[in-house]
Write a protein that holds these residues in place. Structure first.
Motif, short mmCIF file in Angstrom:
data_model
loop_
_atom_site.label_atom_id
_atom_site.label_comp_id
_atom_site.label_asym_id
_atom_site.label_seq_id
_atom_site.Cartn_x
_atom_site.Cartn_y
_atom_site.Cartn_z
N TYR A 26 3.36 -10.21 13.91
CA TYR A 26 4.54 -10.03 13.07
C TYR A 26 4.81 -8.57 12.73
O TYR A 26 5.94 -8.20 12.46
CB TYR A 26 4.38 -10.82 11.77
N PHE A 27 3.76 -7.76 12.69
CA PHE A 27 3.91 -6.35 12.28
C PHE A 27 3.58 -5.42 13.45
O PHE A 27 2.65 -5.68 14.21
CB PHE A 27 2.98 -6.02 11.11
N LYS A 28 4.37 -4.35 13.56
CA LYS A 28 4.08 -3.36 14.60
C LYS A 28 3.13 -2.28 14.06
O LYS A 28 2.45 -1.61 14.83
CB LYS A 28 5.38 -2.68 15.06
N LEU A 29 3.13 -2.12 12.75
CA LEU A 29 2.35 -1.02 12.17
C LEU A 29 2.14 -1.30 10.68
O LEU A 29 3.00 -1.89 10.03
CB LEU A 29 3.16 0.28 12.34
N ALA A 30 0.99 -0.88 10.18
CA ALA A 30 0.78 -0.90 8.72
C ALA A 30 0.59 0.55 8.29
O ALA A 30 -0.29 1.24 8.82
CB ALA A 30 -0.44 -1.73 8.36
N ILE A 31 1.43 1.01 7.39
CA ILE A 31 1.28 2.37 6.87
C ILE A 31 0.63 2.24 5.49
O ILE A 31 1.16 1.56 4.61
CB ILE A 31 2.63 3.09 6.77
N VAL A 32 -0.52 2.86 5.35
CA VAL A 32 -1.29 2.71 4.12
C VAL A 32 -1.21 4.02 3.34
O VAL A 32 -1.67 5.06 3.81
CB VAL A 32 -2.76 2.38 4.44
N PHE A 33 -0.62 3.96 2.15
CA PHE A 33 -0.58 5.14 1.28
C PHE A 33 -1.76 4.99 0.33
O PHE A 33 -1.74 4.15 -0.55
CB PHE A 33 0.76 5.22 0.54
N ASP A 34 -2.76 5.84 0.57
CA ASP A 34 -4.08 5.47 0.13
C ASP A 34 -4.67 6.54 -0.78
O ASP A 34 -4.76 7.70 -0.42
CB ASP A 34 -4.85 5.28 1.44
N ALA A 35 -5.05 6.11 -1.99
CA ALA A 35 -5.60 7.07 -2.96
C ALA A 35 -7.06 6.81 -3.25
O ALA A 35 -7.61 7.36 -4.19
CB ALA A 35 -4.79 7.02 -4.25
N GLY A 36 -7.70 5.93 -2.49
CA GLY A 36 -9.12 5.66 -2.74
C GLY A 36 -9.44 4.20 -2.55
O GLY A 36 -8.93 3.56 -1.64
N THR A 37 -10.23 3.66 -3.45
CA THR A 37 -10.66 2.27 -3.35
C THR A 37 -9.92 1.40 -4.36
O THR A 37 -9.84 1.82 -5.52
CB THR A 37 -12.17 2.17 -3.65
N PRO A 38 -9.35 0.27 -3.97
CA PRO A 38 -9.30 -0.32 -2.64
C PRO A 38 -8.30 0.41 -1.74
O PRO A 38 -7.28 0.87 -2.22
CB PRO A 38 -8.82 -1.75 -2.92
N GLY A 39 -8.64 0.50 -0.49
CA GLY A 39 -7.75 1.21 0.43
C GLY A 39 -8.21 1.10 1.86
O GLY A 39 -8.55 0.01 2.33
N LEU A 40 -8.28 2.24 2.52
CA LEU A 40 -8.52 2.26 3.95
C LEU A 40 -9.93 1.80 4.35
O LEU A 40 -10.08 0.81 5.06
CB LEU A 40 -8.24 3.68 4.45
N PRO A 41 -10.99 2.52 3.92
CA PRO A 41 -12.30 2.20 4.47
C PRO A 41 -12.86 0.85 4.03
O PRO A 41 -13.60 0.22 4.77
CB PRO A 41 -13.20 3.34 3.96
N ASP A 42 -12.50 0.39 2.83
CA ASP A 42 -13.10 -0.85 2.33
C ASP A 42 -12.24 -2.07 2.61
O ASP A 42 -12.70 -3.19 2.44
CB ASP A 42 -13.35 -0.73 0.82
N ALA A 43 -10.99 -1.88 2.98
CA ALA A 43 -10.13 -3.05 3.18
C ALA A 43 -9.37 -3.00 4.51
O ALA A 43 -9.57 -3.85 5.37
CB ALA A 43 -9.16 -3.19 2.00
#
Lengths: 207, 200, 275
Positions: C168-185
């Motif tokens: 359904y998605f071509k891309l997920a853009i994550v605006f990430d300031a820490g946890t929860p975010g990129l490395p843990d989720a």
């Protein structure tokens, strides 16, 4: 019932996540779909805990006329007023979102921005090239700061930006990979200790 | 005063109230601080009610008769038993579920990213950049080898080199943190100046 | 020298105020050079086929607004300009509500309709468990409602978007300031099992950490901090707060550098004396 059952619940919940993710049958049965749902929704029903805890502390302070009890009163008025407003008109309602945009947001962002001042003061007072290692740290910090901010390229040509990029992309990326691998191993070890009941901090508190 | 932006005016007052703390702790700051804690705690109540509590009870349980949704309701409500000393221990049940399931997530999902990092470290050592990256990972890890005898020359000198790489990483972190914190302050400064029409 | 070393820190605070306010009122317009990271991120988004559905993970709140909000706005401009569709959600309390009015404005600018071209699924608690549920069934993960409690079944966009997966998605853009975010989720739950491409808009403070994920291929590109956001604004052609912030940011960095140097000169001078 008081210690054993919670330990069993802890272990079973952890194993359910592992079973749900790694095993075909776990996927097939939708184990994690069900438990994710329980996990996410259960928080909402426990949401009043924060309000109750703060109320206990601050109502006590007011009743005993502790020093600065007026601030406790202000806190309670803000908390109950805003909670009731949110319940009446949703957090997107006209007054609720006005408070959100014009009180909560400025307060939150300004409080966090205060650290700019303390990091400035710390840079002056504590950032010393006492050893070779500390000098490496200090020089890297300066190269990164001036390499990322546009002024670096103006003062020292774009070589400083390239150097900052190189440091970030290779020496630093590798170091953080070592941190991440070590961190993951640590996290898994802790998770395993919790599953096996060796780590029981969450069962502390009320006896 | 038609057209006067009262909202931003109030926001600017609160912004300045927080800044007064930089001079010293004072009653204006303390009022702002307590309002902040009160509002921040209260916001989730209305939000949770409309985004979870109401749809779970009204739609899922009462309309669709999805009875399994009663479990999270009971789990959440059990947390309040901690305020009744005779049954306070029952509040450990939902806590055990949350902590246990969270730990399970750690076990279930930490492996794959870690394997990617390890796999991506097996780079061809045919360029200076690749050698630096590889050295940083390997020696950085050696620094964290606490279970291996440090008398071993490879580990000893590896950890020594690793320490310098770690300093580079921490230096980058410090430099980046300074920029990040300044930028947050710039955001607040722009907010105040915008209200005063001193910037566009 | 001793007196200089023991200066009341409030004088330093005052200088910071003067520098930042002064340069904001009288900007010097330092040149912004597009860096490789921002260019790569921009090119990736430009390369999406028109009409792609993109997930915007708002994984920050007011505390990091100064860095990440300008980035969200530049990206939202680019996506709407390219006729892509946006699904907003996030694991950080306040985050999705913070960006809501801004995205609404941008949507209006491009004639995009809420519920058809974009939707805000709101903040959802549970961190990684929410994201995992979103990869299975978005409707269930959001208890069937959007951020204001409106049923998802009433929005046309949700007819074609069922889960956070590459289907359904071509891309997920994550605006990430820490946890929860990129490395843990996002990396363990969205990238590793599903290989949905992730693009990371990160705060400057996480750049050094997230470079590891970029190098390992777990994110396709990165918009690094405020400097990256400024470059992105320039690329998209919507000059905003990030571009305006680069002058004071530069002087701030220069001021801190001077303080570090002065502090060390003072340290070595007084240390010599004490010895």
């Amino acid at each position: 019932m008081r210690k054993e059952v919670p330990m069993i619940i802890t272990a079973l919940s952890a194993l359910a996540a592992v079973f749900g993710n790694f095993f075909w049958l776990g996927h097939h049965w939708g184990v994690m779909d069900l438990l994710d749902n329980w996990f996410n929704r259960s928080f909402a029903f426990a949401a009043l805990i924060g309000v109750i805890n703060l109320s206990i502390i601050h109502i006590n302070a007011i009743r005993r006329r502790k020093e600065n009890w007026v601030y406790s009163l202000i806190l309670l008025i803000a908390m109950y007023g805003y909670a009731i407003l949110g319940l009446i008109q949703t957090t997107d309602g006209p007054q609720a979102s006005w408070i959100y945009n014009n009180v909560l947001t400025p307060l939150d962002s300004t409080v966090f921005a205060l650290l700019a001042f303390y990091i400035t003061s710390a840079s002056y007072r504590a950032f010393r090239a006492r050893t070779v290692e500390a000098t490496v740290l200090l020089v890297t910090a300066i190269v990164v700061m001036l390499g990322v901010a546009p002024i670096g390229a103006v003062l020292f040509t774009d070589k400083i930006s390239s150097l900052a990029q190189w440091l970030l992309n290779y020496a630093n990326a590798g170091t953080y990979r070592a941190f991440s691998i070590a961190g993951s191993l640590g996290a898994m070890a802790t998770a395993l200790r919790i599953t096996l009941g060796l780590e029981r901090a969450h069962l502390g508190g009320a006896q | 005063m038609q057209g006067f932006d009262w909202g931003t005016f109030v926001g600017v007052l609160f912004t300045i109230a927080v800044w007064t703390y930089l001079y010293k702790e004072n009653p204006i700051w303390r009022v702002a601080e307590h309002i902040y804690i009160g509002l921040a705690t209260a916001w989730s109540i209305g939000y949770y009610f409309y985004s979870y509590v109401k749809p779970t009870i009204m739609d899922d349980i009462l309309t669709k008769h999805n009875w399994l949704y009663i479990v999270p309701v009971i789990l959440g409500l059990m947390m309040y038993l901690r305020y009744f000393p005779s049954v306070a221990w029952l509040a450990r049940y939902p806590m055990s579920f949350w902590v246990g399931y969270g730990a399970g997530y750690g076990l279930a999902f930490s492996f794959a990213p870690m394997l990617t990092w390890i796999a991506q470290t097996f780079v061809k050592l045919n360029s200076f950049n690749n050698i630096v990256l590889w050295l940083a990972v390997v020696t950085g890890l050696m620094y964290f080898f606490f279970t291996v005898n440090r008398e071993n020359a490879v580990v000893k000198y590896g950890a020594l080199v690793g320490r310098y790489f770690i300093m580079v990483g921490l230096g980058a972190a410090f430099g980046n943190t300074v920029l990040y914190r300044y930028n947050l302050f710039i955001d607040r400064a722009r907010y105040v100046l915008g209200f005063l029409h001193l910037i566009k | 020298m001793e007196a200089l070393m023991n200066i009341d820190r409030r004088w330093l605070f005052l200088v910071v105020f003067v520098i930042v306010f002064g340069i904001l009122i009288h900007p010097i317009g330092l040149p912004i050079v597009i860096g490789p990271d921002a260019q790569k991120a921009y090119d990736y988004v430009q390369g999406l086929p028109a009409g792609s559905v993109v997930w915007l993970g708002i994984e920050f709140n007011q505390s990091s607004k100064g860095e990440l909000l300008p980035m969200v706005l530049a990206v939202a401009n680019q996506l709407f300009k390219n006729n892509d569709k946006i699904v907003v959600s996030g694991m950080w309390q306040y985050g999705t509500e913070l960006v809501q009015p801004y995205i609404e404005n941008i949507a209006q600018k491009y004639g995009k309709q809420y519920g058809v071209d974009w939707i805000n699924l709101g903040w959802r608690p549970g961190n990684a468990t929410f994201l995992h549920q979103a990869t299975q069934d978005l409707n269930a993960a959001c208890a069937g409602v959007d951020h204001t409690g409106q049923p998802l079944s009433s929005f046309p966009i949700m007819q074609s978007v069922k889960a956070l997966t590459p289907d359904y998605f071509k891309l997920a853009i994550v605006f990430d300031a820490g946890t929860p975010g990129l490395p843990d989720a996002y990396i363990p739950i969205v990238y590793e099992p599903l290989h949905l491409p992730l693009l990371d808009g990160t705060i400057q403070m996480s750049v050094q950490e997230n470079k590891n994920y970029l190098q390992a291929g777990q994110i396709v590109a990165m918009i690094p901090g405020s400097a990256g956001a400024a470059q992105y604004e320039k690329l998209v052609g919507v000059p905003g707060q990030a571009l305006a912030s680069q002058d004071p940011l530069s002087l701030g960095a220069l001021f801190v550098t001077l303080l570090v140097i002065l502090g060390n000169i003072g340290y070595f001078a007084t240390r010599g004396k004490k010895a």
